[in-house]
Design a protein around this motif. Structure first.
Motif, PDB file in Angstrom:
ATOM      1  N   PRO A 244       0.836  -1.217   0.000  1.00 42.11           N
ATOM      2  CA  PRO A 244       0.000   0.000   0.000  1.00 42.11           C
ATOM      3  C   PRO A 244       0.862   1.255   0.000  1.00 42.11           C
ATOM      4  O   PRO A 244       1.897   1.318   0.666  1.00 42.11           O
ATOM      5  CB  PRO A 244      -0.808  -0.125   1.300  1.00 42.11           C
ATOM      6  N   ARG A 246       0.596   5.827  -0.622  1.00 41.55           N
ATOM      7  CA  ARG A 246      -0.292   6.981  -0.661  1.00 41.55           C
ATOM      8  C   ARG A 246       0.409   8.119  -1.389  1.00 41.55           C
ATOM      9  O   ARG A 246       1.619   8.319  -1.237  1.00 41.55           O
ATOM     10  CB  ARG A 246      -0.673   7.419   0.751  1.00 41.55           C
ATOM     11  N   GLY A 277      -6.922   9.187   8.920  1.00 42.87           N
ATOM     12  CA  GLY A 277      -7.274   7.811   8.612  1.00 42.87           C
ATOM     13  C   GLY A 277      -7.906   7.641   7.256  1.00 42.87           C
ATOM     14  O   GLY A 277      -8.694   6.706   7.044  1.00 42.87           O
ATOM     15  N   LEU A 278      -7.566   8.530   6.312  1.00 39.46           N
ATOM     16  CA  LEU A 278      -8.153   8.432   4.982  1.00 39.46           C
ATOM     17  C   LEU A 278      -7.585   7.211   4.256  1.00 39.46           C
ATOM     18  O   LEU A 278      -6.393   6.910   4.350  1.00 39.46           O
ATOM     19  CB  LEU A 278      -7.857   9.698   4.171  1.00 39.46           C
ATOM     20  N   THR A 279      -8.439   6.522   3.530  1.00 43.66           N
ATOM     21  CA  THR A 279      -8.022   5.286   2.857  1.00 43.66           C
ATOM     22  C   THR A 279      -7.799   5.471   1.368  1.00 43.66           C
ATOM     23  O   THR A 279      -7.319   4.552   0.707  1.00 43.66           O
ATOM     24  CB  THR A 279      -9.086   4.197   3.065  1.00 43.66           C
ATOM     25  N   THR A 280      -8.130   6.623   0.827  1.00 43.48           N
ATOM     26  CA  THR A 280      -7.946   6.841  -0.607  1.00 43.48           C
ATOM     27  C   THR A 280      -6.455   6.890  -0.935  1.00 43.48           C
ATOM     28  O   THR A 280      -5.671   7.488  -0.203  1.00 43.48           O
ATOM     29  CB  THR A 280      -8.602   8.164  -1.043  1.00 43.48           C
ATOM     30  N   PRO A 281      -6.028   6.246  -2.049  1.00 45.67           N
ATOM     31  CA  PRO A 281      -4.602   6.208  -2.389  1.00 45.67           C
ATOM     32  C   PRO A 281      -4.044   7.552  -2.834  1.00 45.67           C
ATOM     33  O   PRO A 281      -2.841   7.768  -2.771  1.00 45.67           O
ATOM     34  CB  PRO A 281      -4.538   5.187  -3.527  1.00 45.67           C
ATOM     35  N   ALA A 331     -18.081   7.370   5.649  1.00 45.55           N
ATOM     36  CA  ALA A 331     -17.245   6.747   4.628  1.00 45.55           C
ATOM     37  C   ALA A 331     -18.057   5.904   3.658  1.00 45.55           C
ATOM     38  O   ALA A 331     -17.649   5.710   2.502  1.00 45.55           O
ATOM     39  CB  ALA A 331     -16.165   5.886   5.279  1.00 45.55           C
ATOM     40  N   ARG A 342     -19.390  -2.700   6.950  1.00 52.59           N
ATOM     41  CA  ARG A 342     -18.049  -2.243   7.327  1.00 52.59           C
ATOM     42  C   ARG A 342     -17.738  -2.568   8.782  1.00 52.59           C
ATOM     43  O   ARG A 342     -16.607  -2.945   9.110  1.00 52.59           O
ATOM     44  CB  ARG A 342     -17.938  -0.728   7.131  1.00 52.59           C
TER      45      ARG A 342
END
Length: 395
Positions: A244, A246, A277-281, A331, A342
């Motif tokens: 992963p 970012r 805690g953003l999950t977008t790449p 989210a 989720r």
């Protein structure tokens, strides 16, 4: 029948026993790649006839000649080709100079000549490659110094623009900076960095992108007039790493000083995305402006979290479960079914928790008019690491 001894100098009027060297002179209007080899080529004749090895000083002379050729930009293959052509002419001159030898002696002379040619070719290659590596290291050091000055703003801006042209980068107009972070640090010259750089320069021109590394980050500087670069950079980075990662993209700013600010903004955006805690790449700095503003005023964001979410502390078991439900709810696009999936709970549990949030905070997360303040406060709680870290009035 002539003997195998080396012929002596010819008598006056007879053909000269010394093989003339007539091939390493400068070409008219342009220096020959093999220029300066006359001494070696004459030495080559003597070495062959005496069946001995080339002396160390002759090999060192060839290394220096090759280093000079490298500095002039002559390709190694051209240098070696010209040398071998010159050697062929030496052999032609040698065989036609009237030195008749016994077959056994001829084999020994030929063997000595071939050995000497091999040693000379190796010396030329060593000298060339050593000079080339030194030049590459010097270029890399200059590039690293330029990159550090560019991203840190440590030098005169006018001078910086001049140096940028050396590396094919034009600092005219606004530029944006994209930075990538992965579990494994990015390094200058590593496989991942080279892959991304080759992908970007193949798609765009070298004047449109500068790929470098700094502080374990992969950095891409690109002009605002080419808006496709950040997207392609992010895609290339994800294709190059097996873990992963970012990417954060700054807003475009004009001039060299703008690049410094853009780099700092991209880095802070990367850190902020982790805090939130953003999950977008990929994260754009423009999307997190409100949190950057709040982050600069700890007192304001602390007051926001305490005022809006403070009531959650009255919940049985504390505020954590309700806060996690809020995060998952926003989210998931405010869909109860997706939120339940989720969290791994039932839809009924989600509905109960949302209603409990409304009771304790006075703000209804299902009401579009009240949703924004709850979402802002929830993200602010991530910035403050609340409730793991108690809110301090001094913040």
């Amino acid at each position: 029948m002539p003997t195998g001894k080396r012929p002596q100098a010819s008598a006056p009027g007879a053909p000269s026993a010394t093989v003339p060297v007539r091939h390493a002179a400068a070409v008219k209007g342009k220096e020959h790649p093999a220029a300066g080899m006359e001494r070696h080529l004459n030495q080559l004749v003597d070495v062959a006839l005496d069946r001995r090895r080339l002396p160390h000083e002759d090999l060192e002379h060839l290394r220096q000649l090759a280093a000079t050729a490298s500095g002039r930009g002559t390709a190694l293959r051209i240098l070696v080709a010209e040398y071998l052509t010159s050697v062929h002419r030496v052999w032609t001159d040698l065989s036609g100079a009237g030195r008749a030898l016994e077959p056994e002696d001829l084999r020994e002379v030929g063997s000595a000549l071939i050995r000497a040619i091999g040693e000379a070719t190796v010396a030329l290659t060593e000298g060339y490659e050593t000079a080339h590596r030194a030049a590459v290291r010097g270029e890399e050091a200059m590039r690293r110094e330029f990159v550090d000055d560019l991203l840190d703003g440590r030098t005169d801006l006018g001078r910086l623009a001049e140096r940028a042209e050396r590396f094919g980068l034009r600092l005219v107009g606004p530029h944006s900076v994209s930075v990538a972070r992965a579990g494994k640090p990015f390094g200058a010259g590593d496989d991942t960095t080279r892959y991304v750089e080759e992908a970007l320069t193949a798609r765009f021109t070298t004047q449109d992108v500068l790929i470098t590394t700094k502080d374990s980050l992969l950095v891409c500087v690109s002009p605002g007039a080419v808006p496709d670069v950040p997207d392609f950079f992010a895609t290339s980075v994800r294709s190059a790493v097996d873990e992963p990662c970012r990417v954060a993209v700054s807003r475009p700013r004009p001039g060299p000083s703008g690049i410094v600010r853009s780099y700092q903004e991209a880095r802070s955006t990367l850190d902020l995305a982790v805090q939130l805690g953003l999950t977008t790449p990929r994260v754009d700095a423009s999307d997190l402006l409100v949190f950057q503003v709040l982050g600069r005023d700890r007192a304001a964001i602390t007051d926001l979290v305490a005022t809006v979410l403070g009531g959650l502390e009255e919940a049985r078991g504390g505020p954590r479960a309700l806060l996690e439900t809020l995060d998952a709810y926003f989210a998931s696009g405010c869909l109860n079914t997706t939120t339940a999936r989720r969290l791994g709970v039932s839809v009924r549990t989600v509905a109960y928790r949302l209603d409990r949030i409304r009771q304790l905070t006075g703000h209804d997360p299902t009401d579009p008019d009240q949703r924004y303040i709850l979402q802002t406060a929830a993200l602010g709680a991530r910035l403050l690491d609340w409730p793991s870290r108690p809110l301090q009035p001094s913040e």
